[in-house]
Write a protein that holds these residues in place. Structure first.
Motif, short mmCIF file in Angstrom:
data_model
loop_
_atom_site.label_atom_id
_atom_site.label_comp_id
_atom_site.label_asym_id
_atom_site.label_seq_id
_atom_site.Cartn_x
_atom_site.Cartn_y
_atom_site.Cartn_z
N GLU A 74 -6.56 13.31 -13.99
CA GLU A 74 -5.16 13.18 -13.56
C GLU A 74 -5.04 13.31 -12.03
N LYS A 75 -5.78 14.26 -11.47
CA LYS A 75 -5.73 14.44 -10.01
C LYS A 75 -6.35 13.23 -9.31
N LEU A 76 -7.44 12.75 -9.86
CA LEU A 76 -8.12 11.57 -9.31
C LEU A 76 -7.16 10.38 -9.33
N GLY A 77 -6.42 10.24 -10.43
CA GLY A 77 -5.46 9.15 -10.58
C GLY A 77 -4.35 9.23 -9.55
N MET A 78 -3.87 10.45 -9.30
CA MET A 78 -2.81 10.63 -8.30
C MET A 78 -3.34 10.25 -6.92
N GLY A 79 -4.54 10.73 -6.60
CA GLY A 79 -5.16 10.41 -5.31
C GLY A 79 -5.35 8.91 -5.16
N PHE A 80 -5.88 8.30 -6.19
CA PHE A 80 -6.15 6.86 -6.19
C PHE A 80 -4.87 6.07 -5.99
N SER A 81 -3.82 6.46 -6.75
CA SER A 81 -2.58 5.66 -6.72
C SER A 81 -1.83 5.82 -5.41
N ILE A 82 -2.15 6.86 -4.64
CA ILE A 82 -1.52 7.00 -3.32
C ILE A 82 -2.40 6.36 -2.24
N LEU A 83 -3.69 6.68 -2.24
CA LEU A 83 -4.56 6.24 -1.15
C LEU A 83 -4.78 4.73 -1.10
N ILE A 84 -4.98 4.11 -2.25
CA ILE A 84 -5.27 2.67 -2.26
C ILE A 84 -4.07 1.86 -1.75
N PRO A 85 -2.86 2.04 -2.34
CA PRO A 85 -1.72 1.29 -1.79
C PRO A 85 -1.41 1.66 -0.34
N LEU A 86 -1.68 2.91 0.02
CA LEU A 86 -1.45 3.34 1.41
C LEU A 86 -2.35 2.53 2.34
N GLY A 87 -3.62 2.39 1.97
CA GLY A 87 -4.56 1.60 2.75
C GLY A 87 -4.10 0.17 2.89
N PHE A 88 -3.67 -0.42 1.77
CA PHE A 88 -3.19 -1.81 1.79
C PHE A 88 -1.91 -1.93 2.63
N GLY A 89 -1.05 -0.94 2.53
CA GLY A 89 0.23 -0.98 3.22
C GLY A 89 0.08 -0.84 4.74
N LEU A 90 -0.98 -0.12 5.18
CA LEU A 90 -1.19 0.10 6.61
C LEU A 90 -1.47 -1.20 7.35
N ILE A 91 -2.14 -2.15 6.65
CA ILE A 91 -2.56 -3.39 7.31
C ILE A 91 -1.37 -4.21 7.80
N PRO A 92 -0.38 -4.55 6.92
CA PRO A 92 0.78 -5.29 7.45
C PRO A 92 1.53 -4.51 8.53
N LEU A 93 1.64 -3.17 8.34
CA LEU A 93 2.36 -2.37 9.33
C LEU A 93 1.64 -2.40 10.69
N TYR A 94 0.33 -2.38 10.65
CA TYR A 94 -0.49 -2.42 11.87
C TYR A 94 -0.22 -3.72 12.63
N PHE A 95 -0.25 -4.86 11.90
CA PHE A 95 -0.01 -6.15 12.55
C PHE A 95 1.43 -6.28 13.04
N PHE A 96 2.35 -5.74 12.24
CA PHE A 96 3.76 -5.87 12.60
C PHE A 96 4.05 -5.12 13.91
N PHE A 97 3.58 -3.89 14.01
CA PHE A 97 3.91 -3.08 15.19
C PHE A 97 3.07 -3.45 16.40
N ARG A 98 1.86 -3.99 16.15
CA ARG A 98 0.98 -4.34 17.26
C ARG A 98 1.57 -5.45 18.13
N GLN A 99 2.36 -6.36 17.49
CA GLN A 99 2.90 -7.48 18.27
C GLN A 99 3.86 -7.03 19.37
N PHE A 100 4.40 -5.80 19.25
CA PHE A 100 5.34 -5.31 20.26
C PHE A 100 4.64 -4.54 21.38
N LEU A 101 3.35 -4.26 21.18
CA LEU A 101 2.65 -3.40 22.14
C LEU A 101 2.38 -4.12 23.46
N LYS A 102 2.16 -5.45 23.37
CA LYS A 102 1.79 -6.18 24.59
C LYS A 102 3.03 -6.58 25.40
#
Lengths: 246, 218
Positions: B190-218
Motif C-alpha cells: 500500500e505504501k509502495l503504491g502511494m509512493g508510485f502513484s505520486i512520484l511517477i505522475p510528478l516526474g511526468f508532470g515536471l517535464i511540461p512545466l519545465y519547458f513552459f517556464f523555461r521559455q520565459f527565462l531568456k
C-alpha cells in the motif's frame, strides 16, 4: 423519542415502489430498530392499513434474516451489528430515517423491505458437499488443525449470509459472501478434497445470478455485521487461480 | 487451461491486474527515458534515445505487447463496468455506502476514461507525426513546441493528477485481485503504491512545466 420515517413501500416484485412518510412518537431509546417498526405496524393494523413487510427471525444477530438499508447504510449507522441489534439510541430525537430494502438485481424485492436472497442459497448449493463421514463425532485429535488456521476458518464461517456486503457494494458484488464460504472450507482439511471444483462452481453461479464484480473498495468489510475481512476475498482469488491453473 | 484463469468476473479482474501492473512497468520505462528531456543539451541525448526507440526491433515487439495490454485493460474495464451497472438496476434513494471507501477506488472507470482521452491526444501530438508520418521536426522540437503552450501544459498537469488517482487505487488493488495479500506485506504494498502513484505522475508532470517556464527565462 419522535421520528419521521421514510419507508420504501412496494406491493410486489413487478410493482413500482415509492417512499412513504410516517411520523412515530413515544419510542423508547432502548427499543431495537425492529421493535420500533413493530410499534409502527401495530398502529397501521389498528388504523386498518397495510403493515410494512420486513424480515426478522432470531433478533439477536445470528440468523441473518433481518437486513435494512437505513439512512444510506446497510444495517444502519453502527458497525459490526445487524439491523435487529441496532437501537433507537443510535439516532437523535426528531431524526428523519430513510428505510430501504437491499438493492441488487440478484436480490429482487418481494414486498416492501423484503428481498429474495435465494441466490445465496443457489451459490452455496453449487459448492456441493464435503467428504466427511457423518454420524458419530470423530475423535477430536485425529485431524490436527493449527490454531491460527482454525481461527481464520472460524472468522470466515461467522458469515450469516445477510447480504449486507451485496447491499453496500457499489457493484452489488457478492464476493465477500462467496469468499467467506470458500475460505472457511478451503482452510480446513475436511474441505480440501473438493476445493478446486467448489470455488469454480460457486464463482460460476455467482456470475450467472447477476452479481457484480469486485473493485476492492472495501465497503463490504466495513459494513459486514460479522466484520469479515477482505483478506478472504484475496484467498478466493487465490483459490480461483489454483483451481484454473492446476 | 489458461483460458479458465481469465474467465468470469474474478478472471476479468486478474486480466485487469496483470495488464495494469504491466502498464505500471511501462510508466517507469517511459519516464526514465523522458527524463533525458531535462538534460540541458538542446535535446541531443533525447533525440538519440527517441531514434533508438523507433528503430530497435525489440522495442517494436514491446510496442505491440504494450498496445495489446492497453486494449485488454480498457476492454475488460468496460465489460466489468457494464456488469457492475447491471447488477444494481435500481439505485438507493439515500446512499451513504461510500463512507468507508476511498474516492480513488470509486472513480476508477472515470479516471481511467479521462486518462484514455489524454492518451489519445498524447499519441496524436507525438506518436502520430513522428512514427506514422515523417515529421520534419526532431522529437525534441515537437516536445518543446507543445509544452510552451499554456493550455497543453495545463492539460498535462491535470491528466497527471487523474493518473495519480487511478494509480492510488489501481496499484495496490492489483495485488488484492491476484490474491497477493498478507498481513506482513500488504501495508508495504500500500505504501509502495502511494509512493508510485505520486512520484511517477510528478516526474511526468515536471517535464511540461519545465519547458513552459523555461521559455520565459531568456
Amino acid at each position: 423519542m419522535k421520528f419521521t420515517l421514510k419507508i420504501w413501500r412496494q406491493a410486489g416484485p413487478q410493482d413500482l415502489g415509492k417512499l412513504e412518510t410516517h411520523s412515530i412518537d413515544g419510542i423508547s431509546p432502548h427499543m431495537s430498530f425492529l421493535e420500533m417498526l413493530d410499534v409502527l405496524n401495530e398502529r397501521l393494523i389498528r388504523e386498518g392499513k397495510e403493515p410494512v413487510a420486513f424480515e426478522s427471525d432470531c433478533r439477536e444477530g445470528i440468523c441473518g434474516a433481518c437486513g435494512l438499508f437505513i439512512n444510506g447504510r446497510a444495517h444502519g449507522p453502527e458497525e459490526g451489528i445487524t439491523t435487529c441489534q441496532l437501537h433507537m439510541r443510535s439516532f437523535k430525537d426528531g431524526d428523519v430515517i430513510y428505510i430501504e430494502p437491499w438493492r441488487a438485481k440478484a436480490f429482487p424485492v418481494i414486498k416492501d423491505l423484503i428481498v429474495d436472497r435465494s441466490a445465496f442459497d443457489r451459490i452455496m448449493r453449487s459448492g456441493g458437499y464435503i467428504s466427511v463421514n457423518t454420524g458419530s463425532a470423530p475423535e477430536a485429535n485425529s485431524t490436527p488443525v493449527p490454531k491460527e488456521v482454525a481461527e481464520e476458518a472460524f472468522d470466515a464461517a461467522t458469515c450469516i449470509g445477510c447480504g449486507a456486503c451485496v447491499a453496500t457494494c457499489k457493484n452489488a458484488s457478492a464476493m465477500l459472501f462467496v469468499a467467506a464460504k470458500v475460505s472457511h472450507l478451503a482452510l480446513l482439511p475436511q474441505g480440501k478434497v473438493e476445493r478446486k471444483q467448489r470455488v469454480a462452481r460457486m464463482l460460476q453461479t455467482m456470475d450467472t445470478e447477476g452479481f457484480g464484480a469486485c473493485t476492492n473498495t472495501g465497503a463490504c468489510e466495513a459494513e459486514c455485521p460479522k466484520k469479515i475481512s477482505i483478506s478472504h476475498i484475496a484467498r478466493l482469488n487465490r483459490e480461483h487461480i489454483l483451481s484454473s491453473l492446476t | 487451461m489458461m483460458a479458465k484463469l481469465f474467465q468470469g468476473s474474478v478472471g476479468k479482474k486478474i486480466s485487469m491486474s496483470l495488464t495494469g501492473l504491466f502498464l505500471c512497468l511501462f510508466l517507469v520505462v517511459h519516464l526514465s527515458g523522458n527524463l533525458l528531456l531535462l538534460k540541458n543539451d538542446g535535446g541531443v541525448a533525447f533525440n538519440q534515445y527517441s531514434e533508438f526507440m523507433s528503430t530497435n526491433p525489440l522495442i517494436r515487439i514491446s510496442e505491440i505487447i504494450l498496445a495489446a495490454a492497453f486494449l485488454v485493460h480498457i476492454i475488460t474495464a468496460i465489460l466489468l463496468s457494464l456488469q457492475n451497472q447491471e447488477a444494481r438496476p435500481d439505485r438507493y434513494v439515500l446512499d451513504r455506502s461510500y463512507v468507508h471507501t476511498s474516492f480513488a477506488s470509486r472513480t476508477m472507470i472515470y479516471t481511467g476514461s479521462l486518462v484514455f482521452i489524454f492518451l489519445v491526444i498524447h499519441l496524436k501530438t507525438f506518436f502520430v507525426p513522428h512514427r506514422l508520418f515523417h515529421s520534419e521536426q526532431t522529437m525534441y522540437q515537437t516536445v518543446k513546441l507543445a509544452f510552451e503552450n499554456p493550455f497543453y501544459t495545463g492539460f498535462y498537469v491535470v491528466a497527471m493528477v487523474l493518473l495519480t488517482l487511478h494509480l492510488w487505487h489501481g496499484f495496490q488493488s492489483a495485488f488484492q485481485s491476484l490474491g497477493l495479500r498478507h498481513r506482513r506485506y500488504t501495508p508495504l504494498i500500500e505504501k509502495l503504491g502511494m509512493g508510485f502513484s505520486i512520484l511517477i505522475p510528478l516526474g511526468f508532470g515536471l517535464i511540461p512545466l519545465y519547458f513552459f517556464f523555461r521559455q520565459f527565462l531568456k
